[in-house]
Design a protein around this motif. Sequence first.
Motif, PDB file in Angstrom:
ATOM      1  N   VAL A   1      47.737  53.602  32.550  1.00 57.74           N
ATOM      2  CA  VAL A   1      48.904  53.146  32.781  1.00 57.74           C
ATOM      3  C   VAL A   1      49.927  54.038  33.232  1.00 57.74           C
TER       4      VAL A   1
ATOM      5  N   HIS B   1      43.454  43.393  40.037  1.00 59.00           N
ATOM      6  CA  HIS B   1      44.859  43.022  39.817  1.00 59.00           C
ATOM      7  C   HIS B   1      45.284  41.922  40.543  1.00 59.00           C
TER       8      HIS B   1
ATOM      9  N   GLU C   1      47.303  41.100  33.513  1.00 62.41           N
ATOM     10  CA  GLU C   1      47.499  42.619  32.831  1.00 62.41           C
ATOM     11  C   GLU C   1      48.112  43.678  33.789  1.00 62.41           C
ATOM     12  N   TYR C   2      47.853  43.504  35.016  1.00 60.89           N
ATOM     13  CA  TYR C   2      48.453  44.408  35.846  1.00 60.89           C
ATOM     14  C   TYR C   2      48.885  43.177  37.179  1.00 60.89           C
TER      15      TYR C   2
ATOM     16  N   HIS D   1      52.622  46.049  34.054  1.00 59.07           N
ATOM     17  CA  HIS D   1      51.717  46.086  33.130  1.00 59.07           C
ATOM     18  C   HIS D   1      51.857  45.293  31.880  1.00 59.07           C
ATOM     19  N   ASN D   2      51.196  44.282  31.581  1.00 65.27           N
ATOM     20  CA  ASN D   2      51.530  43.200  30.631  1.00 65.27           C
ATOM     21  C   ASN D   2      52.883  42.775  30.567  1.00 65.27           C
TER      22      ASN D   2
END
Length: 284
Positions: free
Chosen positions: A10, A72, A98-99, A127-128
């Motif tokens: 991350v 992604h 998530e991404y 990210h999230n």
Amino acid sequence: MSEQNNASVVGGKSFTAVAINCASKAGEWIKTKLGNYASLDIKYSSHDLVTEVDKGSERLIRNLIMTHFPQHSFLGEEGVEPGPAASTQALEDVREAEYLWIVDPIDGTTNFVHGFPFFCVSIALAHNGQVIVGVVYDPMKDELFVAERGKGAYVHGKRMQVSGEETLRGSLVATGLPADHQYALPLNLKGIEAVAPKVRNLRIAGSAAMHMAYVAAGRLSGFWEIGLSSWDIAAGSLLVQESGGVVTDTNGNPYQLGVRNVVASNGLIQRELIASLAEAKADK
């Protein structure tokens, strides 16, 4: 390092490097097309234009990102139907990713069409639901604005810092003229009428992402606009935050990807700017 391992870091350098590479390559290509586009279409209104260069830039960026991170998700302006309802739904459809890469392939298409040198490529990675990388590239000035969450924001390799103006009276503030002529434009015009007499001066240059990058760099004290989309704001939001500024909606709530009515500033004038919009009923 494998793509899978890269994707697990991350805020890792791999994300930022890919974002910078995509923005630079797209920006270089866009610059070669200045004054040389083949088609021009109106999307939502006469303020909302698209050319084959916008679409080509988005394809280039998407292909590069998917080469590195095929798992992604991707949200680009040109892959979404025109209008605020479609923008809102498009973000909702990928909220659980998530991404998520959020891309405006040319922010400031009208400027590009007219040869007015104030447009950019805007790329963010969330990210999230939290933006962790933001890149805004101005190909005409060859200026690259880059931010990583928790690591600061930079232009020309130098750390950015928001301006120090403490009041609207001493501030240079920017806004826009929204494409939505039914709802957003009338509200923004009310805001302009209310704010313009209170500030040192007001700028309307035609690119929300660039305006936010300029807030981050201390060139503007603040910026607001009604009716924007996630791809207009996401990268710029992180630039401002990592430069010591504040980004909220027009009611003062913290920025999140669904914000459409945005206020970004050095933080010192945030309350006064929000209060001025609220007093004029130009905030929502």
